[in-house]
Design an enzyme around this catalytic site. Structure first.
Site, PDB file in Angstrom:
ATOM      1  N   ARG A   1      -1.837  -0.739  -8.037  1.00  0.00           N
ATOM      2  CA  ARG A   1      -3.241  -0.458  -7.769  1.00  0.00           C
ATOM      3  C   ARG A   1      -3.193   0.986  -8.096  1.00  0.00           C
ATOM      4  NH1 ARG A   1      -4.190  -0.941  -1.968  1.00  0.00           N
ATOM      5  NH2 ARG A   1      -4.643  -3.324  -2.365  1.00  0.00           N
TER       6      ARG A   1
ATOM      7  N   LYS B   1      -6.761   7.119  -5.837  1.00  0.00           N
ATOM      8  CA  LYS B   1      -6.750   8.770  -6.056  1.00  0.00           C
ATOM      9  C   LYS B   1      -5.798   9.102  -4.803  1.00  0.00           C
ATOM     10  CE  LYS B   1     -11.344  10.134  -7.665  1.00  0.00           C
ATOM     11  NZ  LYS B   1     -12.487  10.895  -7.526  1.00  0.00           N
TER      12      LYS B   1
ATOM     13  N   THR C   1     -11.300   2.580  -7.385  1.00  0.00           N
ATOM     14  CA  THR C   1     -12.186   3.743  -7.262  1.00  0.00           C
ATOM     15  C   THR C   1     -13.644   3.306  -7.141  1.00  0.00           C
ATOM     16  OG1 THR C   1     -12.627   5.570  -8.429  1.00  0.00           O
ATOM     17  CG2 THR C   1     -12.416   3.860  -9.763  1.00  0.00           C
ATOM     18  N   HIS C   2     -14.321   4.275  -6.437  1.00  0.00           N
ATOM     19  CA  HIS C   2     -15.934   4.151  -6.422  1.00  0.00           C
ATOM     20  C   HIS C   2     -16.349   5.428  -7.115  1.00  0.00           C
ATOM     21  CE1 HIS C   2     -13.559   3.062  -2.724  1.00  0.00           C
ATOM     22  NE2 HIS C   2     -14.178   2.032  -2.903  1.00  0.00           N
TER      23      HIS C   2
ATOM     24  N   GLN D   1      -0.514   6.649  -6.395  1.00  0.00           N
ATOM     25  CA  GLN D   1      -1.803   7.837  -6.034  1.00  0.00           C
ATOM     26  C   GLN D   1      -1.983   8.997  -7.071  1.00  0.00           C
ATOM     27  OE1 GLN D   1       0.363   8.745  -2.548  1.00  0.00           O
ATOM     28  NE2 GLN D   1      -0.824   7.531  -1.223  1.00  0.00           N
TER      29      GLN D   1
ATOM     30  N   ARG E   1      -9.382   7.284   9.196  1.00  0.00           N
ATOM     31  CA  ARG E   1      -9.937   7.248   7.845  1.00  0.00           C
ATOM     32  C   ARG E   1     -10.931   8.592   8.032  1.00  0.00           C
ATOM     33  NH1 ARG E   1      -6.942   3.703   6.559  1.00  0.00           N
ATOM     34  NH2 ARG E   1      -5.573   5.537   6.599  1.00  0.00           N
TER      35      ARG E   1
ATOM     36  N   ASP F   1       0.757  -1.318  -0.155  1.00  0.00           N
ATOM     37  CA  ASP F   1       0.058   0.002   0.009  1.00  0.00           C
ATOM     38  C   ASP F   1       0.967   1.321   0.021  1.00  0.00           C
ATOM     39  OD1 ASP F   1      -2.164  -1.439   0.118  1.00  0.00           O
ATOM     40  OD2 ASP F   1      -2.756  -0.922   2.104  1.00  0.00           O
TER      41      ASP F   1
HETATM   42  P1  FAD Z   1     -14.095   9.714  -4.631  1.00  0.00           P
HETATM   43  O1  FAD Z   1     -14.300  10.712  -5.410  1.00  0.00           O
HETATM   44  O2  FAD Z   1     -13.492  10.130  -3.456  1.00  0.00           O
HETATM   45  O3  FAD Z   1     -15.531   8.790  -4.006  1.00  0.00           O
HETATM   46  C1  FAD Z   1     -16.423   8.582  -4.832  1.00  0.00           C
HETATM   47  C2  FAD Z   1     -17.572   8.001  -4.023  1.00  0.00           C
HETATM   48  O4  FAD Z   1     -17.232   6.876  -3.486  1.00  0.00           O
HETATM   49  C3  FAD Z   1     -18.068   9.162  -2.961  1.00  0.00           C
HETATM   50  O5  FAD Z   1     -19.012   9.883  -3.269  1.00  0.00           O
HETATM   51  C4  FAD Z   1     -18.521   8.021  -1.836  1.00  0.00           C
HETATM   52  O6  FAD Z   1     -19.843   7.896  -2.476  1.00  0.00           O
HETATM   53  C5  FAD Z   1     -17.941   6.889  -2.088  1.00  0.00           C
HETATM   54  N1  FAD Z   1     -16.719   6.547  -1.237  1.00  0.00           N
HETATM   55  C6  FAD Z   1     -15.539   6.492  -1.575  1.00  0.00           C
HETATM   56  N2  FAD Z   1     -14.584   6.164  -0.356  1.00  0.00           N
HETATM   57  C7  FAD Z   1     -15.553   5.718   0.437  1.00  0.00           C
HETATM   58  C8  FAD Z   1     -15.193   5.327   2.025  1.00  0.00           C
HETATM   59  N3  FAD Z   1     -14.214   4.971   2.527  1.00  0.00           N
HETATM   60  N4  FAD Z   1     -16.494   4.968   2.649  1.00  0.00           N
HETATM   61  C9  FAD Z   1     -17.726   5.146   1.879  1.00  0.00           C
HETATM   62  N5  FAD Z   1     -18.007   5.733   0.751  1.00  0.00           N
HETATM   63  C10 FAD Z   1     -16.827   6.136   0.084  1.00  0.00           C
HETATM   64  N6  FAD Z   1      -5.245   5.276  -0.657  1.00  0.00           N
HETATM   65  C11 FAD Z   1      -4.138   5.354  -0.618  1.00  0.00           C
HETATM   66  O7  FAD Z   1      -3.566   6.626  -0.292  1.00  0.00           O
HETATM   67  N7  FAD Z   1      -3.245   4.299  -0.417  1.00  0.00           N
HETATM   68  C12 FAD Z   1      -3.504   3.185  -0.629  1.00  0.00           C
HETATM   69  O8  FAD Z   1      -2.668   2.094  -0.600  1.00  0.00           O
HETATM   70  C13 FAD Z   1      -4.946   2.973  -0.700  1.00  0.00           C
HETATM   71  N8  FAD Z   1      -5.700   1.727  -1.093  1.00  0.00           N
HETATM   72  C14 FAD Z   1      -6.700   1.338  -1.706  1.00  0.00           C
HETATM   73  C15 FAD Z   1      -7.197   0.283  -2.087  1.00  0.00           C
HETATM   74  C16 FAD Z   1      -8.460   0.012  -2.563  1.00  0.00           C
HETATM   75  C17 FAD Z   1      -8.891  -1.149  -3.189  1.00  0.00           C
HETATM   76  C18 FAD Z   1      -9.243   1.335  -2.826  1.00  0.00           C
HETATM   77  C19 FAD Z   1     -10.672   1.282  -3.614  1.00  0.00           C
HETATM   78  C20 FAD Z   1      -8.916   2.563  -2.320  1.00  0.00           C
HETATM   79  C21 FAD Z   1      -7.514   2.724  -1.798  1.00  0.00           C
HETATM   80  N9  FAD Z   1      -7.462   3.989  -1.235  1.00  0.00           N
HETATM   81  C22 FAD Z   1      -5.894   3.999  -0.923  1.00  0.00           C
HETATM   82  C23 FAD Z   1      -8.052   5.106  -1.201  1.00  0.00           C
HETATM   83  C24 FAD Z   1      -8.222   5.792  -2.366  1.00  0.00           C
HETATM   84  O9  FAD Z   1      -6.876   6.631  -2.471  1.00  0.00           O
HETATM   85  C25 FAD Z   1      -9.259   6.910  -2.176  1.00  0.00           C
HETATM   86  O10 FAD Z   1      -9.044   7.582  -1.073  1.00  0.00           O
HETATM   87  C26 FAD Z   1     -10.807   6.392  -1.864  1.00  0.00           C
HETATM   88  O11 FAD Z   1     -10.902   5.246  -2.703  1.00  0.00           O
HETATM   89  C27 FAD Z   1     -11.707   7.141  -2.615  1.00  0.00           C
HETATM   90  O12 FAD Z   1     -11.676   7.683  -3.899  1.00  0.00           O
HETATM   91  P2  FAD Z   1     -12.476   7.552  -4.964  1.00  0.00           P
HETATM   92  O13 FAD Z   1     -11.892   7.089  -6.233  1.00  0.00           O
HETATM   93  O14 FAD Z   1     -13.386   6.094  -4.555  1.00  0.00           O
HETATM   94  O15 FAD Z   1     -13.308   8.646  -5.393  1.00  0.00           O
END
Ligand code: FAD
Length: 302
Positions: free
Chosen positions: A179, A182, A221-222, A153, A284, A123
């Protein structure tokens, strides 16, 4: 303002209250619970990556304990034939205390995973760790070319350069495997994009770079505004289904997850578990105060 206030007071809230929010996002406290959650996901055709909760540690004895814990997890997951791999946070293994000890700890974990032909994802943590984590990854990749990957990232301005610079590690059949996410930490504007559009743009640039260079991306991503352009790139480069996967966090946006898997794309869910769920959840939420509102929603949607 309101979100920030909630986030700041969270660590002082009763654990039971925070659990109401957290339980959706955490597989449980024990290996058995993590295995059960993973089996359920596997039944739906979804792979997992397992993460033992916990980050910064205070002394190296904790790093040794964490290494042992991961070795047990690997044995248990393999025994239960879980379709999944493992994610590690280097600070959990002593990165900020002693880099060499951290390397040896993670090396042992990767070697164990490699015995089963499996894979460990390093990570990416906050910007203080990025150079160290790339260095760590380089060493591991040299010894275990097919068993280790890194996270990059999109919010970091340096990421596209990092991707180019790391291409020297890709040779023959041992592909790079990242991976792409964002980024979750709060970073200064000098080094990180702050605007939503800019982060998304950099995400898509990073993904395009990976497809152009035969690198395997985990598209983590979500955000449907990232998922849709990712679909377009997959189409543009005619990328076979086994050359990429989508990744999501446990319990987050299940509808979007279904939309992606219904289209036949491969999906992996990040399954965090462990006794440190309280620390993980509150950290978080402090990092991302917007999510504090979700607590309020969770309270009313029980
Ligand atoms: P966003 O625009 O932030 O979110 C889109 C929508 O998704 C939001 O409106 C919300 O509805 C939903 N959402 C997003 N995150 C959450 C949550 N935690 N709980 C509830 N709803 C949520 N980051 C790092 O810095 N280092 C890592 O090693 C790392 N590993 C990851 C591994 C995975 C499999 C995933 C999916 C994420 C990881 N992240 C990591 C976190 C990532 O960097 C983002 O902060 C996080 O995924 C939110 O970004 P997004 O692309 O979903 O978009």
């Amino acid at each position: 303002m309101f979100n920030k206030l909630i986030a700041a007071t969270l660590p002082y809230m009763p654990k039971k209250l925070v659990w109401i929010f957290s339980k959706r996002y955490i597989a449980g406290e024990t290996i058995e619970e993590a295995i059960n959650a993973s089996k359920e996901l596997n039944k739906e055709g979804i792979k997992v990556t397992v993460d033992l909760l916990g980050e910064f540690i205070e002394d190296l004895s904790q790093a040794t304990e964490n290494k042992e814990a991961y070795l047990n997890i690997i044995e248990a997951f393999q025994e239960n034939k879980i379709d999944g791999n493992y994610s590690v946070k280097p600070t959990f293994f002593g990165l900020l205390i002693d880099e060499e000890v951290c390397y040896q700890n993670i090396r042992t974990v990767v070697a164990k995973a490699a015995e089963y032909d499996n894979f460990v994802r390093v990570d990416m943590e906050d910007s203080l760790c990025v150079d160290r984590e790339i260095k760590l990854f380089r060493r591991l990749k040299a010894e275990f070319p097919n068993n280790v990957g890194l996270v990059v990232q999109a919010y970091l301005k340096r990421t596209l350069d990092d991707l180019s610079n790391m291409m020297d590690m890709q040779n023959g059949s041992s592909k790079l495997n990242y991976r792409l996410c964002k980024g979750i930490y709060v970073e200064p504007a000098e080094i990180a994009y702050k605007k939503y559009e800019k982060v998304n743009e950099n995400f898509i640039k990073g993904l395009e770079f990976m497809f152009q260079n035969d690198v395997y991306p985990g598209i983590a991503t979500h955000d449907k505004n990232v998922v849709e352009p990712a679909f377009e790139l997959i189409k543009k480069y005619n990328v076979p289904k086994d050359k990429y996967e989508f990744q999501m966090l446990y319990g987050v946006t299940p509808e979007l997850r279904k939309m992606i898997t219904d289209k036949g794309h491969s999906m992996r869910v990040y399954v965090p578990f462990g006794k440190d769920w309280f620390g993980y959840s509150t950290r978080r939420l402090k990092e991302n105060p917007k999510m504090a509102m979700l607590i309020i929603k969770a309270l009313f949607n029980r």
